[in-house]
Design a protein around this motif. Structure first.
Motif, short mmCIF file in Angstrom:
data_model
loop_
_atom_site.label_atom_id
_atom_site.label_comp_id
_atom_site.label_asym_id
_atom_site.label_seq_id
_atom_site.Cartn_x
_atom_site.Cartn_y
_atom_site.Cartn_z
N PRO A 112 8.53 33.94 25.43
CA PRO A 112 8.08 32.60 25.04
C PRO A 112 9.24 31.63 24.93
O PRO A 112 10.39 32.03 24.77
N LYS A 113 8.93 30.36 25.04
CA LYS A 113 9.98 29.33 24.93
C LYS A 113 9.62 28.40 23.78
O LYS A 113 8.46 28.04 23.56
N GLY A 114 10.67 28.00 23.02
CA GLY A 114 10.46 27.20 21.82
C GLY A 114 10.90 25.76 22.00
O GLY A 114 12.08 25.49 22.24
N ALA A 115 9.96 24.83 21.88
CA ALA A 115 10.25 23.41 21.97
C ALA A 115 10.71 22.91 20.60
O ALA A 115 10.03 23.13 19.59
N VAL A 116 11.87 22.26 20.56
CA VAL A 116 12.44 21.75 19.31
C VAL A 116 11.91 20.33 19.08
O VAL A 116 12.25 19.41 19.83
N ILE A 117 11.09 20.17 18.05
CA ILE A 117 10.47 18.88 17.73
C ILE A 117 11.18 18.28 16.53
O ILE A 117 11.33 18.93 15.49
N THR A 118 11.59 17.05 16.65
CA THR A 118 12.41 16.40 15.62
C THR A 118 11.58 15.58 14.64
O THR A 118 10.41 15.26 14.89
N HIS A 119 12.23 15.20 13.54
CA HIS A 119 11.60 14.30 12.58
C HIS A 119 11.22 12.98 13.25
O HIS A 119 10.15 12.42 12.98
N GLY A 120 12.11 12.47 14.10
CA GLY A 120 11.82 11.21 14.77
C GLY A 120 10.60 11.29 15.65
O GLY A 120 9.79 10.35 15.71
N ALA A 121 10.43 12.42 16.35
CA ALA A 121 9.26 12.60 17.21
C ALA A 121 7.98 12.59 16.39
O ALA A 121 6.98 11.95 16.75
N VAL A 122 7.98 13.31 15.27
CA VAL A 122 6.78 13.38 14.43
C VAL A 122 6.52 12.05 13.73
O VAL A 122 5.37 11.61 13.60
N ARG A 123 7.57 11.37 13.30
CA ARG A 123 7.39 10.05 12.67
C ARG A 123 6.78 9.07 13.67
O ARG A 123 5.89 8.29 13.33
N SER A 124 7.23 9.10 14.92
CA SER A 124 6.65 8.23 15.92
C SER A 124 5.18 8.57 16.16
O SER A 124 4.33 7.68 16.30
N PHE A 125 4.89 9.87 16.19
CA PHE A 125 3.51 10.33 16.42
C PHE A 125 2.58 9.93 15.29
O PHE A 125 1.40 9.62 15.51
N THR A 126 3.08 9.92 14.07
CA THR A 126 2.21 9.72 12.90
C THR A 126 2.21 8.29 12.39
O THR A 126 1.41 7.97 11.51
N TYR A 127 3.06 7.42 12.91
CA TYR A 127 3.20 6.08 12.36
C TYR A 127 2.05 5.18 12.85
O TYR A 127 1.98 4.81 14.01
N ALA A 128 1.10 4.85 11.95
CA ALA A 128 -0.02 3.95 12.24
C ALA A 128 -0.67 4.26 13.59
O ALA A 128 -0.69 3.43 14.50
N PRO A 129 -1.22 5.46 13.76
CA PRO A 129 -1.77 5.85 15.06
C PRO A 129 -3.06 5.10 15.40
O PRO A 129 -4.09 5.29 14.74
N ASP A 130 -3.03 4.26 16.43
CA ASP A 130 -4.23 3.51 16.78
C ASP A 130 -5.25 4.38 17.51
O ASP A 130 -6.43 4.03 17.57
N TYR A 131 -4.81 5.53 18.06
CA TYR A 131 -5.75 6.41 18.74
C TYR A 131 -6.68 7.10 17.74
O TYR A 131 -7.76 7.58 18.10
N CYS A 132 -6.25 7.19 16.47
CA CYS A 132 -7.07 7.78 15.40
C CYS A 132 -6.61 7.22 14.08
O CYS A 132 -5.78 7.82 13.40
N PRO A 133 -7.11 6.06 13.68
CA PRO A 133 -6.68 5.46 12.41
C PRO A 133 -6.98 6.38 11.23
O PRO A 133 -8.10 6.88 11.09
N VAL A 134 -5.96 6.65 10.42
CA VAL A 134 -6.11 7.44 9.20
C VAL A 134 -5.53 6.62 8.05
O VAL A 134 -4.42 6.11 8.15
N ARG A 135 -6.31 6.51 6.96
CA ARG A 135 -5.91 5.66 5.84
C ARG A 135 -6.02 6.44 4.53
O ARG A 135 -6.70 7.49 4.49
N PRO A 136 -5.39 5.95 3.47
CA PRO A 136 -5.57 6.60 2.17
C PRO A 136 -7.05 6.71 1.83
O PRO A 136 -7.83 5.77 2.05
N GLY A 137 -7.44 7.87 1.33
CA GLY A 137 -8.84 8.10 1.02
C GLY A 137 -9.60 8.80 2.13
O GLY A 137 -10.67 9.37 1.90
N ASP A 138 -9.07 8.76 3.37
CA ASP A 138 -9.71 9.48 4.47
C ASP A 138 -9.52 10.98 4.27
O ASP A 138 -8.63 11.43 3.55
N ARG A 139 -10.37 11.76 4.95
CA ARG A 139 -10.35 13.22 4.84
C ARG A 139 -10.29 13.79 6.25
O ARG A 139 -11.20 13.58 7.05
N VAL A 140 -9.20 14.51 6.54
CA VAL A 140 -8.95 15.04 7.88
C VAL A 140 -9.12 16.56 7.86
O VAL A 140 -8.50 17.24 7.03
N ALA A 141 -9.94 17.06 8.75
CA ALA A 141 -10.22 18.50 8.78
C ALA A 141 -9.02 19.28 9.30
O ALA A 141 -8.31 18.83 10.19
#
Length: 614
Positions: free
Chosen positions: A170-199
């Motif tokens: 197997p090969k391991g992809a190294v994912i950085t804090h910056g990559a995850v912050r970009s992915f999670t910052y105000a995602p318009d593809y799936c808006p998530v807000r305080p009070g929402d519940r994500v499965a």
């Protein structure tokens, strides 16, 4: 061609905020907000989650873990898993998620590749490899002081996600804090807000966990750990989904396909349903849209190397009209896409090329694999660093992208990336075969791996495939063990001297070997007096008929094993749902998956027909 425009720095001029820093902020501003609800109903507030993650960081530090180290995490989907991931991040280390149900040999291989300093385990660590020090998730404050969360930058690794490798490892992809912050910052593809519940439904080793955990916590919302769909009848699970007030969720294409077939209105209480992992069947999407649909149905695509999702397409009845396939959609966040030919020149509309993905979500590379990193992560002519996905896409006239296959042999099965070459090498390593070819047939819920093997000793083939399946099960995760086997006298070659894979599937069909995704001859009428047939009498008669229909078999009987017939968790879900709809036995998917033979199910089946109104 570049799709999506230039990079927009939405944090321009502001200090970088780490992934765990966002959680710290929520714990300080809204400490009483619920961060995690476990499947048993217990919950943690943001203050409690931050505190317990600190205890975990202290326990790891006491065992010598330091910022920059790697820590394996072998926990099931749970509140403890979330605590552990946040605890590792708080320490400035990178976590390596493991599938705690994988064979020990597989876990040993991953640990050998990642070389973690420690492994966070649950109550029973007996199946884990010997080596790294084992640390539990503390239930009380440890004696050691909680270390201060270190400063990290965008290039600091957050986790290493492993995928199947064509070299046999197997090969391991190294994912950085910056990559995850970009992915999670105000995602318009799936808006998530305080009070929402994500499965939370994903296997912790599957990169969808990144969305379920970090998108939720970054938004100050609540992670809701749900029971596995396979543990409940479909209707009960759908009712549980509604009762949990889930607002957003991700499903693998295979699972969505199965639910769409059997209970297309199951998502009517959900705001955002994301589906990905394999190509989405447009008819399954339409079926859900036609039956009390979720507010938004989104097809997502993205390799592990681009931090979970790279594109998203909002499915509506209107924008699916006139299409034969669901497009990949637009790039998410700050991702950029290019469709290039073999000389890395942009393709014209209507053309097909390889998809190159760039932007801050692209991984730093593969762990300790500089040659492979240089091969897959390239610098384009304009200076942009991009990941070569290996996916062929067609650039449509309207600017949309449509998946058109793979450059290599990589396949996806139930959301997992699989290199058939890794399975073939594992088969050769048994010493029982002199040649092996593994292919995938069918799509989504009907997808399966088929193995063609040339025995090392043609005089001894009795029980060969069962032994091979057993040996693979000791080394590879279950989703990499073929569901169908065929012993061949030789491996056919095409005019170029390469394996003729199409001919192999033809041979399987000619031999009558049931291959998922390959049309089978119609079954002969069964003897109604024979309880072992798929049309026989008795409490399991309807089950035999349903399984014969789903698995495309002539006959199914009491001595058969569901998994050996080619069944899997998705097909178990479909089978039990259809059985209940027909007023048959009241069985759960897990009953099928764990029964040694179908005869064992006669007792539960005899208890009475399913209460379809439940």
């Amino acid at each position: 061609m570049t799709v999506g425009g230039g990079v927009v720095d939405r944090r321009s001029g502001a200090p970088f905020i780490s992934v765990h820093g966002t959680v710290s902020g929520h714990a300080a501003r809204r400490p009483g907000d619920v961060a995690v609800v476990d499947a048993d109903g217990t919950s943690l507030t943001y203050a409690e989650l931050w505190r317990r993650a600190g205890w975990t960081a202290a326990a790891l530090a006491a065992q010598g873990v330091r910022p920059g180290d790697r820590v394996a995490v072998a926990l099931p989907r749970s509140a403890r898993l979330v605590i552990a991931l946040l605890g590792v991040a708080r320490l400035g280390a990178a976590y390596v998620p493991l599938d705690s149900h994988a064979p020990r040999a597989r876990l040993e291989l991953l640990v050998d590749e990642a070389r973690p300093v420690a492994v966070v385990t649950g109550d029973d660590p007996s199946g884990l490899p010997v080596g790294p020090v084992r640390v539990g998730v503390p239930a009380a404050a440890p004696d050691a002081p909680v270390p201060d969360a270190p400063d990290v930058d965008a290039d600091t690794p957050l986790y290493v996600g492993y995928t199947s490798g064509s070299t046999g490892r197997p090969k391991g992809a190294v994912i950085t804090h910056g990559a995850v912050r970009s992915f999670t910052y105000a995602p318009d593809y799936c808006p998530v807000r305080p009070g929402d519940r994500v499965a939370a439904l994903a296997n912790p080793a599957f990169d969808a966990t990144t969305f379920e955990v970090w998108n939720t916590l970054a938004a100050g919302a609540t992670i809701v750990v749900l029971p596995d769909v396979m543990t409940l009848p479909m209707q009960e699970w759908a009712e549980l989904l509604g009762g949990a007030s889930v607002t957003s969720m991700f499903l693998t294409t295979s699972l969505f396909d199965s639910i769409a077939r059997e209970a297309p209105d199951a998502f009517h209480t959900v705001d955002n349903v994301l589906v990905g992992g394999e190509a989405l069947d447009i008819e399954r999407a339409r079926r859900v849209l036609d039956h009390k649909p979720p507010r938004r149905l989104v097809h997502v695509y993205g390799p592990t190397e681009t931090t979970t999702f790279a594109t998203a397409f909002l499915c509506t009845g209107e924008n699916l009209t006139g299409r034969s396939r669901v497009p990949l959609g637009a790039p998410v966040q700050e991702t950029r896409l290019r469709v290039l030919d073999e000389q890395r020149r942009p393709v014209a509309p209507g053309g097909t090329g390889e998809l190159y993905i760039s932007g801050p979500q692209v991984a730093a590379g593969y762990l300790d694999a500089p040659e492979l990193t240089a091969e897959r992560f390239v610098v384009l002519d304009d200076g942009d660093r991009a990941y070569r996905s290996g996916d062929l896409v067609r650039l449509l006239d309207d600017g949309e992208l449509e998946f058109a296959g793979r450059i290599d042999r990589q396949v996806k099965l139930r959301g997992f990336r699989i290199e058939p070459a890794e399975i073939e090498q594992a088969l050769l390593a048994t010493g029982l075969v002199s040649a092996a070819v593994v292919e995938k047939t069918g799509e989504a819920a009907g997808g399966a791996l088929v193995a063609f093997v040339l025995p090392a000793d043609p005089a001894h083939t009795a029980g060969l495939t069962a032994r091979l399946a057993e040996l693979l099960g000791e080394r590879l995760p279950g989703y990499m063990v073929p569901a169908r086997w065929l012993v061949v006298a030789d491996i056919p070659l095409n005019a170029n001297g390469k394996t003729d894979r199409r001919r192999l599937l033809e041979i399987a069909e000619e031999a009558g070997a049931p291959v998922p995704g390959v049309a089978q001859p119609a079954a002969e009428p069964a003897d109604a007096d024979d309880p072992s047939s798929s049309g026989g009498a008795g409490p399991l008669a309807e089950l035999y008929a349903v399984l014969a229909e789903l698995l495309r078999l002539d006959r199914v009987g009491p001595d058969d094993n569901f998994l050996e017939l080619g069944g899997n968790s998705i097909l178990a879900l479909q089978a039990t749902s259809r059985l209940r709809a027909r007023g048959g036995a009241d069985l759960n998917p897990a009953d099928l998956l764990f029964a040694e033979t179908l005869a064992e199910l006669a007792g539960p089946a005899a208890a009475g027909p399913a209460d379809t109104a439940r």
